[in-house]
Design an enzyme around this catalytic site. Sequence first.
Site, PDB file in Angstrom:
ATOM      1  N   VAL A   1      -6.410  11.319  -6.841  1.00  0.00           N
ATOM      2  CA  VAL A   1      -5.505  11.699  -5.751  1.00  0.00           C
ATOM      3  C   VAL A   1      -6.306  11.708  -4.462  1.00  0.00           C
ATOM      4  O   VAL A   1      -7.421  12.249  -4.419  1.00  0.00           O
ATOM      5  CB  VAL A   1      -4.884  13.092  -6.016  1.00  0.00           C
ATOM      6  N   GLY A   2      -5.757  11.104  -3.436  1.00  0.00           N
ATOM      7  CA  GLY A   2      -6.443  11.066  -2.141  1.00  0.00           C
ATOM      8  C   GLY A   2      -5.975  12.174  -1.221  1.00  0.00           C
ATOM      9  O   GLY A   2      -5.457  13.204  -1.654  1.00  0.00           O
ATOM     10  N   ASP A   3      -6.159  11.950   0.058  1.00  0.00           N
ATOM     11  CA  ASP A   3      -5.803  12.954   1.062  1.00  0.00           C
ATOM     12  C   ASP A   3      -4.303  13.005   1.367  1.00  0.00           C
ATOM     13  O   ASP A   3      -3.781  14.025   1.788  1.00  0.00           O
ATOM     14  CB  ASP A   3      -6.540  12.645   2.375  1.00  0.00           C
TER      15      ASP A   3
ATOM     16  N   HIS B   1      -9.997   6.185   3.919  1.00  0.00           N
ATOM     17  CA  HIS B   1     -10.621   6.640   2.683  1.00  0.00           C
ATOM     18  C   HIS B   1     -10.425   8.151   2.512  1.00  0.00           C
ATOM     19  O   HIS B   1     -11.099   8.958   3.157  1.00  0.00           O
ATOM     20  CB  HIS B   1     -12.101   6.258   2.674  1.00  0.00           C
ATOM     21  N   GLY B   2      -9.519   8.474   1.621  1.00  0.00           N
ATOM     22  CA  GLY B   2      -9.053   9.850   1.503  1.00  0.00           C
ATOM     23  C   GLY B   2     -10.128  10.857   1.166  1.00  0.00           C
ATOM     24  O   GLY B   2     -10.073  12.007   1.603  1.00  0.00           O
TER      25      GLY B   2
ATOM     26  N   SER C   1       0.812  -1.218   0.000  1.00  0.00           N
ATOM     27  CA  SER C   1       0.000   0.000   0.000  1.00  0.00           C
ATOM     28  C   SER C   1       0.843   1.264   0.000  1.00  0.00           C
ATOM     29  O   SER C   1       0.315   2.370   0.106  1.00  0.00           O
ATOM     30  CB  SER C   1      -0.911   0.005   1.237  1.00  0.00           C
TER      31      SER C   1
ATOM     32  N   THR D   1      -1.733   3.449   4.245  1.00  0.00           N
ATOM     33  CA  THR D   1      -0.849   4.613   4.163  1.00  0.00           C
ATOM     34  C   THR D   1       0.020   4.713   5.409  1.00  0.00           C
ATOM     35  O   THR D   1      -0.472   4.473   6.508  1.00  0.00           O
ATOM     36  CB  THR D   1      -1.722   5.881   4.085  1.00  0.00           C
TER      37      THR D   1
ATOM     38  N   THR E   1      -5.167   8.295   7.828  1.00  0.00           N
ATOM     39  CA  THR E   1      -5.168   7.149   6.924  1.00  0.00           C
ATOM     40  C   THR E   1      -6.622   6.735   6.692  1.00  0.00           C
ATOM     41  O   THR E   1      -7.508   7.108   7.452  1.00  0.00           O
ATOM     42  CB  THR E   1      -4.346   5.982   7.509  1.00  0.00           C
TER      43      THR E   1
ATOM     44  N   THR F   1       1.835   7.042   0.326  1.00  0.00           N
ATOM     45  CA  THR F   1       0.891   5.962   0.016  1.00  0.00           C
ATOM     46  C   THR F   1       0.859   5.661  -1.477  1.00  0.00           C
ATOM     47  O   THR F   1       1.249   6.513  -2.294  1.00  0.00           O
ATOM     48  CB  THR F   1      -0.527   6.373   0.455  1.00  0.00           C
TER      49      THR F   1
HETATM   50  C1  SD4 Z   1      -5.912   7.468   0.127  1.00  0.00           C
HETATM   51  N1  SD4 Z   1      -5.680   7.747   2.488  1.00  0.00           N
HETATM   52  O1  SD4 Z   1      -5.330   7.452  -0.939  1.00  0.00           O
HETATM   53  C2  SD4 Z   1      -5.164   7.047   1.354  1.00  0.00           C
HETATM   54  C3  SD4 Z   1      -5.201   5.577   1.430  1.00  0.00           C
HETATM   55  C4  SD4 Z   1      -5.278   4.992   2.774  1.00  0.00           C
HETATM   56  O2  SD4 Z   1      -6.207   3.393   4.134  1.00  0.00           O
HETATM   57  O3  SD4 Z   1      -4.755   5.469   3.731  1.00  0.00           O
HETATM   58  N2  SD4 Z   1      -6.010   3.923   2.921  1.00  0.00           N
HETATM   59  O4  SD4 Z   1      -7.097   7.784   0.233  1.00  0.00           O
END
Ligand code: SD4
Length: 336
Positions: free
Chosen positions: A222-224, A246-247, A91, A193, A244, A211
């Site tokens: 692109v996530g958080d 769901h971004g 990951s 992440t 960490t 991540t």
């Molecule tokens: C994202 N926050 O890309 C990251 C991925 C993650 O548990 O941390 N997943 O959204």
Amino acid sequence: MKSNRRHFIKKSSVLSGLLVVNPLALFKSKSAPKPIIETHNTLNAPMVISTWNFGIEANAAAWNVLSKQGFALDAVEAGVRVPEGDPHERSVGLGGRPDRDGCVTLDACIMDEKGNIGAVAALEHIVHPISVARAVMEKTPHVMLVGAGALAFALNEGFKKETLLTAASEQEWKEWLKTSHYQPAVNIENHDTIGMLAMDSRGHLSGACTTSGMAFKMHGRVGDSPIIGAGLYVDDDIGAATATGHGEEVIRIAGSHTVVELMRQGKSPQQACEEAVKRIFTFCKKRQKDPKSLQIGFIAINKKGQHGAYALQRGFTYALYSNAHANVLFEATALL
Ligand code: SD4
């Protein structure tokens, strides 16, 4: 196994507000006496905290820097490079799960005690995006580079172009293609992440977050994690936080910045993490999104060396290394 330990915050064991006054200073000066005041309490410094089980190995690398009076910035970079370079960690960095087109695209950001920031997003072919993020911070007039531009910058800086898709990740992606159903799993392999926060022996803070993002995301998503204020935030006067999970949900509440601002208002790191997760839960309700299908975890530290962690669901682990905790894995308490 330590990973099943419950998390107990020792609220009373951490002294608050160390005030050091040199009495001689009150008498020697002819002008108005000025007590010498230490502005922060470094009681628990140095310390490092990071997300998920792989935080243990990452913390060890960071502690190697911190225990030699190194800077927090160097510690967090060294720390998160460990899972980035490990092909078995699926990951982060090398061996990270690809997007739906089979491309491994990496996101990372870094922030130091002075408010210097650097980030990369949707970066391909580079094993250590955190070091590219640091180079963006230190060598460009910008704070974030993405995609092809980030790769060109990295190559120009001497980073090596590599194939990040390992046989195991490719195999998993091919399996996924059979259904192509995008439903990110909660607590994938119990780690995800890596977000890391460190306080060095001078009491200064830095953080890093890196991540490969959500597995089988849309290409370009692109996530958080690379977004300062969402996946990571540091204010050396107050504290630091990282996220960490769901971004999209973390971005919605500007998560890590929110945690730091709540600490600025007087909340403990634990209270601040709890409040941020509750805000995400509230948005889930408003948007009729089942919170059970999501996972969010925050960790935070303040200038007193107190820490906190909280998640939407059980199963979020984090590792803490300080003089009081010799690299211990905890499970965060959770809302659901
Ligand atoms: C994202 N926050 O890309 C990251 C991925 C993650 O548990 O941390 N997943 O959204």
